[in-house]
Motif scaffolding. Sequence first.
Motif, PDB file in Angstrom:
ATOM      1  N   PHE A   1       0.883  -1.107   0.059  1.00  0.00           N
ATOM      2  CA  PHE A   1       0.116  -0.004   0.148  1.00  0.00           C
ATOM      3  C   PHE A   1       0.938   1.328  -0.036  1.00  0.00           C
ATOM      4  CE2 PHE A   1      -2.384  -3.532   1.647  1.00  0.00           C
ATOM      5  CZ  PHE A   1      -3.525  -3.276   1.452  1.00  0.00           C
ATOM      6  N   HIS A   2       0.802   2.120  -1.046  1.00  0.00           N
ATOM      7  CA  HIS A   2       1.766   3.300  -1.162  1.00  0.00           C
ATOM      8  C   HIS A   2       0.643   4.464  -1.121  1.00  0.00           C
ATOM      9  CE1 HIS A   2       4.963   0.473  -2.149  1.00  0.00           C
ATOM     10  NE2 HIS A   2       4.245   0.108  -3.108  1.00  0.00           N
ATOM     11  N   ALA A   3       0.946   5.258  -0.107  1.00  0.00           N
ATOM     12  CA  ALA A   3       0.415   6.567  -0.112  1.00  0.00           C
ATOM     13  C   ALA A   3       1.236   7.747  -0.883  1.00  0.00           C
ATOM     14  CB  ALA A   3       0.176   7.178   1.292  1.00  0.00           C
ATOM     15  N   THR A   4       0.577   8.424  -1.630  1.00  0.00           N
ATOM     16  CA  THR A   4       1.134   9.407  -2.587  1.00  0.00           C
ATOM     17  C   THR A   4       1.910  10.447  -1.781  1.00  0.00           C
ATOM     18  OG1 THR A   4      -0.788  10.933  -2.733  1.00  0.00           O
ATOM     19  CG2 THR A   4      -0.225   9.129  -4.484  1.00  0.00           C
ATOM     20  N   GLU A   5       1.504  10.670  -0.343  1.00  0.00           N
ATOM     21  CA  GLU A   5       2.190  11.486   0.440  1.00  0.00           C
ATOM     22  C   GLU A   5       3.458  10.999   0.954  1.00  0.00           C
ATOM     23  OE1 GLU A   5      -2.381  11.757   1.193  1.00  0.00           O
ATOM     24  OE2 GLU A   5      -0.815  10.263   0.692  1.00  0.00           O
ATOM     25  N   GLY A   6       3.925   9.958   0.451  1.00  0.00           N
ATOM     26  CA  GLY A   6       5.312   9.514   0.776  1.00  0.00           C
ATOM     27  C   GLY A   6       5.323   8.169   1.999  1.00  0.00           C
ATOM     28  N   ARG A   7       4.324   7.550   2.466  1.00  0.00           N
ATOM     29  CA  ARG A   7       4.480   6.738   3.316  1.00  0.00           C
ATOM     30  C   ARG A   7       3.908   5.185   2.756  1.00  0.00           C
ATOM     31  NH1 ARG A   7       2.033   8.170   9.033  1.00  0.00           N
ATOM     32  NH2 ARG A   7       3.077  10.206   8.308  1.00  0.00           N
ATOM     33  N   SER A   8       4.491   3.977   3.116  1.00  0.00           N
ATOM     34  CA  SER A   8       4.083   2.829   2.444  1.00  0.00           C
ATOM     35  C   SER A   8       4.120   1.740   3.508  1.00  0.00           C
ATOM     36  CB  SER A   8       5.015   2.283   1.386  1.00  0.00           C
ATOM     37  OG  SER A   8       5.009   3.317   0.344  1.00  0.00           O
ATOM     38  N   TRP A   9       3.283   0.550   3.255  1.00  0.00           N
ATOM     39  CA  TRP A   9       3.111  -0.476   4.071  1.00  0.00           C
ATOM     40  C   TRP A   9       3.008  -1.724   3.176  1.00  0.00           C
ATOM     41  CZ3 TRP A   9       0.324   3.893   4.138  1.00  0.00           C
ATOM     42  CH2 TRP A   9       0.458   4.928   5.150  1.00  0.00           C
ATOM     43  N   ARG A  10       3.479  -2.828   3.958  1.00  0.00           N
ATOM     44  CA  ARG A  10       3.397  -4.136   3.460  1.00  0.00           C
ATOM     45  C   ARG A  10       2.633  -5.268   4.296  1.00  0.00           C
ATOM     46  NH1 ARG A  10       8.083  -7.268   0.054  1.00  0.00           N
ATOM     47  NH2 ARG A  10       7.093  -5.665  -1.236  1.00  0.00           N
ATOM     48  N   LEU A  11       1.601  -5.777   3.702  1.00  0.00           N
ATOM     49  CA  LEU A  11       0.930  -6.886   4.246  1.00  0.00           C
ATOM     50  C   LEU A  11       1.335  -7.934   4.003  1.00  0.00           C
ATOM     51  CD1 LEU A  11      -1.561  -7.951   5.969  1.00  0.00           C
ATOM     52  CD2 LEU A  11      -3.087  -7.486   4.017  1.00  0.00           C
ATOM     53  N   THR A  12       1.647  -9.168   4.801  1.00  0.00           N
ATOM     54  CA  THR A  12       2.241 -10.189   4.294  1.00  0.00           C
ATOM     55  C   THR A  12       1.207 -11.383   4.860  1.00  0.00           C
ATOM     56  OG1 THR A  12       4.643  -9.636   4.418  1.00  0.00           O
ATOM     57  CG2 THR A  12       3.960 -11.920   4.473  1.00  0.00           C
ATOM     58  N   VAL A  13       0.658 -12.301   4.068  1.00  0.00           N
ATOM     59  CA  VAL A  13      -0.070 -13.398   4.356  1.00  0.00           C
ATOM     60  C   VAL A  13       0.455 -14.716   3.974  1.00  0.00           C
ATOM     61  CG1 VAL A  13      -2.233 -11.944   4.261  1.00  0.00           C
ATOM     62  CG2 VAL A  13      -1.340 -13.004   2.200  1.00  0.00           C
ATOM     63  N   ASP A  14       0.185 -15.619   4.880  1.00  0.00           N
ATOM     64  CA  ASP A  14       0.969 -17.138   4.680  1.00  0.00           C
ATOM     65  C   ASP A  14       0.352 -17.847   5.834  1.00  0.00           C
ATOM     66  OD1 ASP A  14       2.409 -16.313   7.062  1.00  0.00           O
ATOM     67  OD2 ASP A  14       4.365 -15.641   6.039  1.00  0.00           O
ATOM     68  N   GLY A  15       1.234 -19.140   5.970  1.00  0.00           N
ATOM     69  CA  GLY A  15       0.741 -19.959   6.946  1.00  0.00           C
ATOM     70  C   GLY A  15       0.564 -19.562   8.389  1.00  0.00           C
ATOM     71  N   ASP A  16       1.440 -18.314   8.535  1.00  0.00           N
ATOM     72  CA  ASP A  16       1.392 -17.782   9.826  1.00  0.00           C
ATOM     73  C   ASP A  16       0.213 -16.728  10.205  1.00  0.00           C
ATOM     74  OD1 ASP A  16       3.465 -19.447  10.818  1.00  0.00           O
ATOM     75  OD2 ASP A  16       5.034 -18.143   9.967  1.00  0.00           O
ATOM     76  N   GLY A  17      -0.425 -16.652   9.072  1.00  0.00           N
ATOM     77  CA  GLY A  17      -1.432 -15.425   9.453  1.00  0.00           C
ATOM     78  C   GLY A  17      -1.187 -14.216   8.417  1.00  0.00           C
ATOM     79  N   ALA A  18      -1.603 -12.957   8.791  1.00  0.00           N
ATOM     80  CA  ALA A  18      -1.461 -11.675   8.191  1.00  0.00           C
ATOM     81  C   ALA A  18      -0.746 -10.875   9.187  1.00  0.00           C
ATOM     82  CB  ALA A  18      -2.929 -11.318   7.851  1.00  0.00           C
ATOM     83  N   ARG A  19       0.219 -10.125   8.780  1.00  0.00           N
ATOM     84  CA  ARG A  19       0.996  -9.114   9.419  1.00  0.00           C
ATOM     85  C   ARG A  19       1.519  -8.110   8.469  1.00  0.00           C
ATOM     86  NH1 ARG A  19       3.503 -13.632   8.306  1.00  0.00           N
ATOM     87  NH2 ARG A  19       5.581 -13.687   7.636  1.00  0.00           N
TER      88      ARG A  19
END
Length: 266
Positions: free
Chosen positions: A183-201
């Motif tokens: 997820f990339h905000a044009t204001e200059g901040r980003s996040w990553r959501l990882t999903v796998d066998g351990d869940g979502a973080r």
Amino acid sequence: MTTTLTFPVLLRLIDERSTAFRAAVASAPSLDVQVPTCPEWTLFDLAQHIGEGRRDWAATVAAGPAPAKSAAEGAPAAPREREALLAWLAESTEQLLDALREVGPDRGCWTWWDASQSPRTCGAVARHQLQQFAVHTYDAQVTLGGAPEPLPGEVALDGVEEFLFTCVATTSAWPHKPTAFDFHATEGRSWRLTVDGDGARSTRVSAPGTTPVAAADGGPSAAGVSVRGTASELVLFVYDRIPADSLQIEGDAGLFDLLRAWDPEE
């Protein structure tokens, strides 16, 4: 790394969004108008949800870690007359703010997000309450016709992370091939959501064009899909208020359908 909003700022912004919500209710042609973004509700239903919900959370904050009885039991019902409803809404917000001020941000509090990345504290409750007010203020403004206001910048930037950390994070296994959502905000901040066998973080990552985006907790080195827009657009997208074609999406957009259909409790 950018920090989250401080507790006094959260309380100020809750009050500001509450005022904006009441302004939309006051300007609407009727309390019986349907809310396009919540089609099962009229504007009165939305106002009732806001007022009763904030009273319930005020009681929950005051009760501490133990679940509280619903404040709606024995409390005055949302009045149908508009001026009385506006006063009732203002009182509902003040009950919540008074409860939060009384205990402060670090006190333990019952929450429904026990498996998330957000702490079970009154500060985390305030952070989530701000987003509830922000998104539902947008809902109320939509009923007025025309273009609703974007979410305020500082509210929206915190809102993307708050949603990912609180509403998505889980230890339940992802039932599909492991992947990541950026997820990339044009204001200059980003996040990553990882999903796998351990869940979502989720984690904060470097914005594109600065340094290479870091993998989250050893997750995939590249995202299966990324979405880019203003922070306000990202919040409204994750809360299903605007469609995907309102943003810039790269990669497998169908992954968002899998994410929305996933019920970790099942």
